[in-house]
Scaffold this active site. Structure first.
Site, PDB file in Angstrom:
ATOM      1  N   ASP A   1     -16.848   8.259  -1.217  1.00  0.00           N
ATOM      2  CA  ASP A   1     -15.541   8.078  -0.565  1.00  0.00           C
ATOM      3  C   ASP A   1     -15.111   9.458  -0.063  1.00  0.00           C
ATOM      4  O   ASP A   1     -15.731  10.479  -0.429  1.00  0.00           O
ATOM      5  CB  ASP A   1     -14.536   7.508  -1.600  1.00  0.00           C
TER       6      ASP A   1
ATOM      7  N   ARG B   1       0.870  -1.188   0.000  1.00  0.00           N
ATOM      8  CA  ARG B   1       0.000   0.000   0.000  1.00  0.00           C
ATOM      9  C   ARG B   1       0.904   1.234   0.000  1.00  0.00           C
ATOM     10  O   ARG B   1       1.806   1.345   0.838  1.00  0.00           O
ATOM     11  CB  ARG B   1      -0.898   0.054   1.233  1.00  0.00           C
TER      12      ARG B   1
ATOM     13  N   HIS C   1      -7.483   0.785  -6.133  1.00  0.00           N
ATOM     14  CA  HIS C   1      -7.686   0.047  -4.869  1.00  0.00           C
ATOM     15  C   HIS C   1      -8.485  -1.229  -5.173  1.00  0.00           C
ATOM     16  O   HIS C   1      -9.625  -1.386  -4.762  1.00  0.00           O
ATOM     17  CB  HIS C   1      -8.437   0.943  -3.873  1.00  0.00           C
TER      18      HIS C   1
ATOM     19  N   GLN D   1     -10.438  -3.616  -2.580  1.00  0.00           N
ATOM     20  CA  GLN D   1     -11.683  -3.038  -2.065  1.00  0.00           C
ATOM     21  C   GLN D   1     -12.849  -3.374  -2.997  1.00  0.00           C
ATOM     22  O   GLN D   1     -13.977  -3.632  -2.545  1.00  0.00           O
ATOM     23  CB  GLN D   1     -11.531  -1.519  -1.930  1.00  0.00           C
TER      24      GLN D   1
ATOM     25  N   CYS E   1     -16.128   2.796   1.233  1.00  0.00           N
ATOM     26  CA  CYS E   1     -15.009   1.901   1.546  1.00  0.00           C
ATOM     27  C   CYS E   1     -14.511   2.085   2.977  1.00  0.00           C
ATOM     28  O   CYS E   1     -13.872   1.201   3.523  1.00  0.00           O
ATOM     29  CB  CYS E   1     -13.879   2.119   0.548  1.00  0.00           C
TER      30      CYS E   1
ATOM     31  N   ARG F   1     -13.728  -7.333   3.196  1.00  0.00           N
ATOM     32  CA  ARG F   1     -12.320  -7.123   2.826  1.00  0.00           C
ATOM     33  C   ARG F   1     -11.498  -8.354   3.180  1.00  0.00           C
ATOM     34  O   ARG F   1     -10.641  -8.795   2.422  1.00  0.00           O
ATOM     35  CB  ARG F   1     -11.718  -5.898   3.558  1.00  0.00           C
TER      36      ARG F   1
HETATM   37  N1   CP Z   1     -11.078   0.684   2.938  1.00  0.00           N
HETATM   38  C1   CP Z   1      -9.793   0.631   3.287  1.00  0.00           C
HETATM   39  O1   CP Z   1      -8.906   0.368   2.492  1.00  0.00           O
HETATM   40  O2   CP Z   1      -9.554   0.897   4.598  1.00  0.00           O
HETATM   41  P1   CP Z   1      -8.124   1.086   5.276  1.00  0.00           P
HETATM   42  O3   CP Z   1      -7.549   2.362   4.748  1.00  0.00           O
HETATM   43  O4   CP Z   1      -8.425   1.150   6.748  1.00  0.00           O
HETATM   44  O5   CP Z   1      -7.254  -0.086   4.925  1.00  0.00           O
HETATM   45  N1  NVA Z   2      -9.578   7.308  -1.507  1.00  0.00           N
HETATM   46  C1  NVA Z   2      -9.200   6.900  -0.178  1.00  0.00           C
HETATM   47  C2  NVA Z   2      -9.491   5.453   0.014  1.00  0.00           C
HETATM   48  C3  NVA Z   2      -9.174   4.918   1.393  1.00  0.00           C
HETATM   49  C4  NVA Z   2      -9.483   3.471   1.555  1.00  0.00           C
HETATM   50  C5  NVA Z   2      -7.728   7.178   0.022  1.00  0.00           C
HETATM   51  O1  NVA Z   2      -6.935   6.913  -0.881  1.00  0.00           O
HETATM   52  O2  NVA Z   2      -7.367   7.716   1.065  1.00  0.00           O
END
Ligand code: CP
Ligand code: NVA
Length: 313
Positions: free
Chosen positions: A229, A107, A134, A137, A270, A298
């Site tokens: 989101d 990540r 992502h 997700q 999400c 998830r």
């Molecule tokens: N939805 C999601 O990816 O959550 P986190 O940022 O907590 O991993």
């Molecule tokens: N768009 C958000 C998603 C988090 C799961 C981010 O990138 O912060």
């Protein structure tokens, strides 16, 4: 017969509808087993590196629990724990990790980083979120919709908010691959890139779905799903004031949910959410919200990805 052994999972662009269906079926099966107290040993003897440049609750915990449930060993490596990108190149780090670990989750910021990890490590690499995509997700979201609706093909799916973030991009890919009608509602300055929309149009043509981008909130009419989101993704914190000004009219509140004209419309997010920004407290906590089912899913879907690409059976 679908076989995903040895494959990386960087974006859903690389997967056919049949392969996505296979992952969803596997996730549903693993979920049902876990509910009966049955876990497996498909990842026995597998060491799994979890690289996090950005913070996480769901993704980190999902990979950790899923790996442990299947007998694997997850090792968390946060941004201050390893030298990647500072004292050592991504390519060198990838080759070192690939000699020690059997799979790598990443990540972080640049999508290019997860691509390099996949290219140089020689082991399956799973994208746990980049600035652009992502994909894990989306599997959780598709599974959640399947649990609610049964058949998801042909459903109208509305994403409203920051239409060019990682979630909007990945939802466009996932929905058009699986035959949904996705509508992105966002101010023009936050529309997705034209080339990605074009690519998704080709997926939609094949699946019978469609993709529409508009700045008109009334396009929620008839929606089966309203998804939003955060207005500022990780790394964009300096844009907070600008985004609130741009997106206030795109908030998901009860009036917007009612404007679908359907009582059975579900609300998805999400998470994490900023209550009072992209969604009001009453919608997030209300009876149409399935956000915690998505969060739980998830884990089951990430388990499916690891079992399918790395598992022993
Ligand atoms: N939805 C999601 O990816 O959550 P986190 O940022 O907590 O991993
Ligand atoms: N768009 C958000 C998603 C988090 C799961 C981010 O990138 O912060």
């Amino acid at each position: 017969m679908v076989n995903l052994k040895g494959r990386s999972f960087l974006t859903l662009k690389d997967f056919t509808a049949e392969e996505i269906e296979y992952l969803l079926d596997l996730a549903a099966d693993l979920k049902a087993k876990k509910k009966q107290g049955i876990t497996g040993n498909s990842l026995k003897g597998k060491n799994i590196a979890l690289l996090f440049e950005k913070t996480s609750t769901r993704t980190r915990c999902a990979f950790t629990v899923a790996a442990k449930d299947e007998g694997g060993f997850p090792e968390f490596l946060g941004k201050d724990d390893i030298q990647m990108g500072k004292k050592e190149t991504v390519e060198d780090t990838a080759r070192v990790l690939g000699r020690m670990f059997d799979g790598i989750e990443f990540r972080g910021f640049k999508h290019e980083t997860v691509e390099k990890l996949a290219e140089y490590s020689g082991v399956p690499v799973w994208n746990g979120l980049t600035d652009d995509y992502h994909p894990t997700q989306i599997l959780a979201d598709l599974l959640t919709m399947r649990e609610v609706f049964g058949e998801i093909k042909g459903r109208k799916f509305v994403f409203i908010g920051d239409g060019r973030n990682n979630m909007a991009n990945s939802l466009m890919i996932g929905c058009t691959k699986m035959g949904l009608h996705i509508v992105i509602i966002a101010p023009k300055s936050l529309w997705p890139k034209a080339e990605l929309v074009k690519l998704c149009e080709t997926y939609a043509k094949e699946s019978g779905g469609s993709v529409t981008v508009t700045d008109d909130q009334s396009a929620v009419t008839g929606a089966d799903v309203i998804y939003t989101d955060v207005w500022c993704s990780m790394g964009e914190e300096d844009k907070a004031a600008e985004r609130v000004a741009l997106l206030s009219a795109y908030q998901v509140n009860q009036a917007l949910m009612d404007a679908t004209g359907k009582k059975e419309t579900i609300f998805m997010h999400c998470l994490p959410a900023v209550r009072g920004n992209e969604v009001t407290e009453d919608v997030l906590e209300g009876s149409q919200s399935v956000v915690f089912d998505e969060a739980e899913n998830r884990m089951h879907t990430i388990k499916a990805v690891m079992v399918a690409t790395l598992g022993n059976q």
